[in-house]
Design a protein around this motif. Structure first.
Motif, short mmCIF file in Angstrom:
data_model
loop_
_atom_site.label_atom_id
_atom_site.label_comp_id
_atom_site.label_asym_id
_atom_site.label_seq_id
_atom_site.Cartn_x
_atom_site.Cartn_y
_atom_site.Cartn_z
N ARG A 1 0.96 -1.20 0.09
CA ARG A 1 0.03 -0.13 -0.08
C ARG A 1 0.88 1.16 -0.07
N GLN B 1 3.92 1.49 -1.18
CA GLN B 1 4.57 1.77 -2.52
C GLN B 1 3.59 2.08 -3.51
N LEU B 2 2.44 1.75 -3.39
CA LEU B 2 1.41 2.07 -4.37
C LEU B 2 1.06 3.57 -4.09
N ARG B 3 1.03 4.05 -2.95
CA ARG B 3 0.83 5.51 -2.76
C ARG B 3 1.87 6.29 -3.28
N GLY C 1 3.74 5.43 -5.82
CA GLY C 1 3.81 5.44 -7.30
C GLY C 1 2.57 6.32 -7.77
N LEU C 2 1.37 6.14 -7.09
CA LEU C 2 0.21 7.10 -7.45
C LEU C 2 0.52 8.40 -7.52
N GLY C 3 1.24 8.65 -6.26
CA GLY C 3 1.43 10.20 -6.32
C GLY C 3 2.51 10.73 -7.16
N LEU D 1 2.80 9.40 -10.32
CA LEU D 1 2.06 9.57 -11.26
C LEU D 1 1.17 10.65 -11.54
N SER D 2 0.32 10.88 -10.43
CA SER D 2 -0.57 12.16 -10.68
C SER D 2 0.36 13.17 -10.85
N TYR E 1 10.38 9.53 -6.13
CA TYR E 1 9.61 8.38 -5.98
C TYR E 1 10.83 7.25 -5.56
#
Length: 114
Positions: free
Chosen positions: A31, A33-35, A37-39, A41-42, A85
């Motif tokens: 979670r 790592q996903l947070r 990555g999504l940050g 990416l956004s 990142y």
């Protein structure tokens, strides 16, 4: 008589035995790592999404302004996003490793079973 410390910390054994608690530890790492990555990416999508608007607004300006925008603004910002990142992902992994490693083991040293 001194009691010998356990060979594995509870978190490490929970993960290796694939218990519910171990799965929770791994999900927490995933979670975080996903947070990250999504940050990243956004922010990158926001940057790349505004480039066509900047190009459209600069149509009235000279052509080199577009290249200056792309070369001197976009790429350094993308590099900063990527650097953030990677740093964040490494910190997440270090935190997770610190959670599951035996406190007696120093980073960079390897135990030889014996």
């Amino acid at each position: 008589m001194r009691r010998r410390p356990p060979a594995h910390t509870p978190a490490r054994s929970e993960i290796s035995e694939q218990t519910t608690l171990g799965a929770t530890y791994v999900r927490a790492l995933m979670r975080s790592q996903l947070r990250a990555g999504l940050g990243a990416l956004s922010v990158l999508a926001l940057l790349v999404g505004t480039l066509p608007v900047l190009v459209a607004l600069s149509r009235s300006a000279s052509g080199p302004l577009v290249w200056v925008t792309l070369g001197l603004v976009a790429y350094p910002v993308m590099w900063l996003i990527a650097r953030w990142y990677v740093t964040r992902a490494e910190r997440n992994e270090a935190d997770f490793t610190g959670l599951v490693m035996d406190p007696a083991e120093a980073p960079g040293t390897h135990r030889v079973p014996g």
